[in-house]
Design a protein around this motif. Structure first.
Motif, mmCIF file in Angstrom:
data_model
loop_
_atom_site.group_PDB
_atom_site.id
_atom_site.type_symbol
_atom_site.label_atom_id
_atom_site.label_comp_id
_atom_site.label_asym_id
_atom_site.label_seq_id
_atom_site.Cartn_x
_atom_site.Cartn_y
_atom_site.Cartn_z
ATOM 1 N N LEU A 24 0.827 -1.206 0.000
ATOM 2 C CA LEU A 24 0.000 0.000 0.000
ATOM 3 C C LEU A 24 0.860 1.254 0.000
ATOM 4 N N GLU A 25 1.954 1.244 0.737
ATOM 5 C CA GLU A 25 2.889 2.371 0.710
ATOM 6 C C GLU A 25 3.392 2.642 -0.702
ATOM 7 N N ARG A 26 3.753 1.585 -1.406
ATOM 8 C CA ARG A 26 4.267 1.748 -2.761
ATOM 9 C C ARG A 26 3.194 2.317 -3.690
ATOM 10 N N MET A 27 1.949 1.858 -3.528
ATOM 11 C CA MET A 27 0.878 2.388 -4.363
ATOM 12 C C MET A 27 0.665 3.871 -4.073
ATOM 13 N N LEU A 28 0.680 4.254 -2.797
ATOM 14 C CA LEU A 28 0.488 5.654 -2.443
ATOM 15 C C LEU A 28 1.615 6.520 -3.002
ATOM 16 N N THR A 29 2.832 6.017 -2.964
ATOM 17 C CA THR A 29 3.956 6.751 -3.541
ATOM 18 C C THR A 29 3.754 6.950 -5.034
ATOM 19 N N ARG A 30 3.286 5.897 -5.710
ATOM 20 C CA ARG A 30 3.037 5.990 -7.146
ATOM 21 C C ARG A 30 1.950 7.014 -7.457
ATOM 22 N N LEU A 31 0.993 7.173 -6.536
ATOM 23 C CA LEU A 31 -0.098 8.121 -6.735
ATOM 24 C C LEU A 31 0.243 9.521 -6.242
ATOM 25 N N GLY A 32 1.464 9.729 -5.749
ATOM 26 C CA GLY A 32 1.868 11.051 -5.308
ATOM 27 C C GLY A 32 1.599 11.346 -3.850
ATOM 28 N N ASN A 33 1.307 10.319 -3.052
ATOM 29 C CA ASN A 33 1.064 10.451 -1.614
ATOM 30 C C ASN A 33 -0.080 11.416 -1.285
ATOM 31 N N PRO A 34 -1.294 11.099 -1.715
ATOM 32 C CA PRO A 34 -2.444 11.945 -1.369
ATOM 33 C C PRO A 34 -2.691 11.941 0.133
ATOM 34 N N GLU A 35 -3.356 12.985 0.632
ATOM 35 C CA GLU A 35 -3.598 13.144 2.074
ATOM 36 C C GLU A 35 -4.761 12.259 2.514
ATOM 37 N N VAL A 36 -4.539 10.962 2.482
ATOM 38 C CA VAL A 36 -5.569 9.973 2.815
ATOM 39 C C VAL A 36 -4.951 8.926 3.737
ATOM 40 N N ARG A 45 -2.369 0.982 10.059
ATOM 41 C CA ARG A 45 -2.711 2.235 9.406
ATOM 42 C C ARG A 45 -1.537 2.748 8.580
ATOM 43 N N ILE A 46 -1.861 3.276 7.397
ATOM 44 C CA ILE A 46 -0.860 3.844 6.507
ATOM 45 C C ILE A 46 -1.351 5.214 6.078
ATOM 46 N N ALA A 47 -0.517 6.237 6.275
ATOM 47 C CA ALA A 47 -0.902 7.598 5.905
ATOM 48 C C ALA A 47 0.343 8.407 5.589
ATOM 49 N N PRO A 48 0.233 9.446 4.786
ATOM 50 C CA PRO A 48 1.386 10.302 4.501
ATOM 51 C C PRO A 48 1.914 10.945 5.783
ATOM 52 N N ALA A 49 3.188 11.132 5.861
ATOM 53 C CA ALA A 49 3.799 11.722 7.046
ATOM 54 C C ALA A 49 3.585 13.229 7.072
ATOM 55 N N GLY A 50 3.284 13.742 8.262
ATOM 56 C CA GLY A 50 3.265 15.182 8.476
ATOM 57 C C GLY A 50 2.068 15.919 7.934
ATOM 58 N N VAL A 51 0.997 15.222 7.550
ATOM 59 C CA VAL A 51 -0.204 15.892 7.051
ATOM 60 C C VAL A 51 -1.428 15.336 7.761
ATOM 61 N N GLU A 52 -2.484 16.138 7.783
ATOM 62 C CA GLU A 52 -3.755 15.703 8.345
ATOM 63 C C GLU A 52 -4.603 15.099 7.227
ATOM 64 N N PRO A 53 -4.937 13.800 7.309
ATOM 65 C CA PRO A 53 -5.721 13.178 6.232
ATOM 66 C C PRO A 53 -7.090 13.840 6.079
ATOM 67 N N ARG A 97 -8.109 14.811 -3.921
ATOM 68 C CA ARG A 97 -6.761 14.726 -3.371
ATOM 69 C C ARG A 97 -5.892 13.747 -4.156
ATOM 70 N N VAL A 98 -6.475 12.629 -4.561
ATOM 71 C CA VAL A 98 -5.719 11.662 -5.353
ATOM 72 C C VAL A 98 -5.314 12.274 -6.686
ATOM 73 N N TYR A 99 -6.248 12.965 -7.317
ATOM 74 C CA TYR A 99 -5.951 13.596 -8.608
ATOM 75 C C TYR A 99 -4.865 14.657 -8.462
ATOM 76 N N LEU A 100 -5.009 15.542 -7.464
ATOM 77 C CA LEU A 100 -4.050 16.633 -7.285
ATOM 78 C C LEU A 100 -2.673 16.112 -6.900
ATOM 79 N N ALA A 101 -2.633 15.064 -6.088
ATOM 80 C CA ALA A 101 -1.340 14.489 -5.713
ATOM 81 C C ALA A 101 -0.618 13.948 -6.940
ATOM 82 N N GLY A 102 -1.348 13.279 -7.822
ATOM 83 C CA GLY A 102 -0.748 12.774 -9.044
ATOM 84 C C GLY A 102 -0.247 13.883 -9.941
ATOM 85 N N GLU A 103 -1.010 14.985 -10.010
ATOM 86 C CA GLU A 103 -0.578 16.119 -10.816
ATOM 87 C C GLU A 103 0.705 16.735 -10.252
ATOM 88 N N ARG A 104 0.757 16.875 -8.937
ATOM 89 C CA ARG A 104 1.954 17.449 -8.316
ATOM 90 C C ARG A 104 3.183 16.591 -8.572
#
Length: 262
Positions: A24-36, A45-53, A97-104
């Protein structure tokens, strides 16, 4: 953000991330680490570091996780509809968030990155101009359904001045969509979720294109085919009773109006 930054959250009893968690970590990295934040069936639990989901997603089983990792654009919506994925929070914000993370991250959109998915089997061809893809979603009350008294309508008509009738607004909407696609006579267009078939007929009649229009409704496809025959457009429009995910081939343009709500 590196993969090591991608997800913190709770780990196993020994402090190590499980195999499923690493996937799941690898998938989130591929998607740009959305705030989820994701929670596995084990409680991990798996979530991006340092952000509020902005929302939390619970995945119900290992089988569901593996399917999502393999093809997130298709399998995640399937799992959500089937109840194998639960979302705590706003679904629309999750998708944003998923879309914007991928764009970033300058990543391909999930559908284009999925092995064996729809985008991998369908290409937009046109050496003379840039490829065109139009997807329109809306919560308008005129969405198509098999019991509609006005079966030719498409969702979200453009409404010019108040003296304009709903029928005129529908036609204006279809012309608007066609202009956005910059259609040229002789081009090939594929439509996903064609409803009662009005847009495909409009494109063929007014813009001289050939259309393959997909829909899973037997009744709607039968109606559309009969109307195409009656109006002399059967040679330009092919209505296909099938899931849009089975679309394949090469086209000059892709269009989908109001399908995602269903």
């Amino acid at each position: 953000m590196s993969s090591s930054d991608a997800a913190q959250g709770e780990r196993g009893a020994d402090g190590a991330r499980s195999f499923e968690g690493r996937l799941l970590e690898r998938m989130l990295t591929r998607l740009g680490n959305p705030e989820v934040e994701f929670t596995l069936w084990t409680g991990e639990r798996i979530a991006p570091a340092g952000v509020e989901p902005v929302c939390r997603v619970r995945i119900g089983s290992r089988t569901t996780l593996l399917a999502i990792v393999a093809d997130p654009a298709v399998r995640f919506p399937d799992a959500y509809c089937d109840g194998r994925v639960e979302i705590e929070g706003d679904l629309v914000r999750l998708l944003e968030r998923v879309y914007l993370a991928g764009e970033r991250a300058r990543l391909p959109r999930p559908s284009a990155a999925c092995s064996g998915g729809f985008a991998a089997r369908t290409s937009i061809r046109s050496p003379a101009r840039a490829p065109t893809s139009i997807i329109i979603t809306t919560s308008a009350t005129h969405s198509t359904n098999c019991g509609s008294a006005r079966p030719w309508r498409i969702p979200a008509p453009i409404t010019p001045p108040s003296e304009t009738s709903l029928d005129q607004a529908q036609i204006a909407k279809m012309h608007h969509v066609c202009r956005k696609m910059r259609l040229r006579a002789g081009e090939h267009v594929v439509e996903a979720g064609c409803g009662w078939g009005a847009l495909a007929l409009h494109m063929a009649r007014h813009y001289g294109v050939k259309v393959r229009a997909f829909n899973i409704s037997k009744e709607q496809v039968a109606y559309a085919r009969e109307r195409a025959e009656r109006e002399g457009l059967a040679g330009q429009v092919e209505y296909v009773q099938d899931d849009y995910r089975n679309i394949c081939g090469r086209y000059d343009a892709f269009v989908s109006v109001g399908m995602l709500e269903h």
